[in-house]
Design a protein around this motif. Structure first.
Motif: not given
Length: 420
Positions: A9, A12, A17-18, A212-213
């Motif tokens: 997390d 990210k 970066l997921d 990415f989300e």
């Protein structure tokens, strides 16, 4: 590793970066490497170090980002930039074209653009390329300008003879090309990223949005729009077309280039349609609206390789109709091709794209699976199926398809390692 999620997390939040996209094994591997370097045995202690040290966060980012690029990768985008730049300069002979390569990795992309512009007859004084990347080691390699064999792929290598010289078994790029590119570090997710930058005529932001989300994708696209001049073009990766389509951006309609432009005022809808969720790895499979879906098919179908035993005329016509939004007739031609020549991975893949654009996710999934059955390493079908599974909440299945796509892509690459 009990604190892996918290570490992921943090990573990210810093770079988008997921872990669900790249897999937990990659994150765990680079974390363990940094813990060993610091002689830390407890991942709780490493998490504390990560949260309190910007330098350590950057070191972890350096390991987590794996550069994968080569000269003239998806060359149609570079050639399109060169052609459009030359046309634009014809009407502004005293001007200068501004180009942004983001992320630029180890420099192959911005150098390719510079070479394409030179080949198009654009003088050095009339263009400037800014190249930005989060990874400082990549920037050091780019600034050095020396590349191994893995940076030269495919058969069209005339540019190497024209712009490189041999250097201790590798290849050094000419100084006249290096002089056109200005490298600098930067993180696209920081609040002040390029806040005071002048807008650009061309932007290349390829193969990064897929990691990415959706929320981060929208944030980055908004930033890119701000960095575009009103008549600018932006080029993205083959799996990122649907991410770009919006009430403000439209496909540029350049075959195989995956380019987009700002919509003219009269092209913008009075009320923006509510967006459908888009999975990180293959947004063309999840269109924003039917009009956007047509453009997504136009982008995605452009990359399909020909298959000799399929009646190519029928599939070519099917692609044209799909690009124009005539999905029904395009589907009929695909079925005709299958009847005449039998099962074909590319025909089923195109049918999957058509079903995707029409909003029938179940039918699209069936078509993609048929394509993969016939051609297990069909990279695009694997990615689009991963996107559908992700959207349906099947994260495990989506991750499996992405891993297969990655293995398929790696198996087609040269075995030599890139310089650096």
């Amino acid at each position: 590793m009990k604190n892996l999620d918290a570490i992921a997390d943090t990573l990210k939040g810093a770079m988008g970066l997921d872990m669900a996209t790249v897999g937990s094994s990659l994150i765990e591997r680079v974390v363990r490497e940094r813990m060993a370097a610091l002689q830390i045995d407890d991942d709780q202690l490493y998490l504390a170090e990560l949260l309190n040290s910007g330098a350590e966060l950057q070191r972890l980012i350096e390991l987590a980002v794996v550069p994968e690029t080569w000269f003239f990768r998806d060359r149609e985008a570079m050639l399109a930039v060169a052609r459009l730049a030359r046309e634009k300069l014809a009407s502004m002979p005293a001007g200068q074209i501004r180009i942004l390569s983001l992320p630029c990795s180890t420099g192959e992309e911005p150098y390719s653009v510079a070479m394409a512009l030179f080949d198009a007859g654009v003088p050095a004084s009339m263009f400037r390329i800014d190249a930005v990347d989060i990874r400082t080691r990549s920037l050091e390699i780019a600034a050095e300008g020396v590349y191994g064999r893995n940076s030269f792929r495919g058969r069209e290598l005339a540019f190497r003879d024209a712009y490189f010289t041999r250097h201790e078994g590798d290849w050094r790029i000419d100084e006249r090309v290096k002089a056109q590119v200005r490298f600098s570090p930067g993180n696209i997710l920081t609040p002040d990223f390029m806040r005071n930058s002048e807008p650009y005529d061309f932007i290349l932001c390829r193969n990064v949005l897929i990691y990415f989300e959706r929320e981060v994708q929208l944030q980055v696209v908004a930033l890119l729009e701000r960095l575009m001049k009103d008549d600018a073009y932006i080029f993205v990766g083959p799996a990122e077309g649907g991410i770009m389509l919006s009430p403000r951006l439209a496909s540029a309609g350049i075959a195989l280039a995956f380019g987009f432009r700002k919509r003219l005022p009269e092209e913008r809808p009075a009320v923006a349609p509510p967006p459908r969720p888009v999975a990180p790895l293959a947004a063309p499979a999840l269109p924003v609206a039917r009009r956007a879906a047509s453009a997504a098919v136009a982008v995605a179908t452009q990359r399909m390789p020909p298959e000799a035993h399929v009646p190519q005329r029928l599939l070519d016509r099917a692609r044209q109709l799909a690009n124009q939004g005539d999905f029904a007739r395009a589907g009929e031609l695909c079925e005709q091709a299958l009847r005449e020549e039998g099962a074909s991975a590319d025909a089923f893949y195109l049918m999957g794209l058509i079903e995707d654009a029409g909003g029938d996710a179940a039918a699209a999934q069936r078509c993609y699976r048929k394509a993969i059955y016939l051609q297990p390493a069909h990279h695009e079908a694997l990615l689009h199926l991963a996107a559908l599974l992700q959207a349906q909440g099947d994260a495990t299945g989506a991750r499996s398809m992405r891993q297969r796509a990655e293995r398929a892509e790696k198996s087609s690459r040269p075995q030599e390692s890139a310089h650096g």
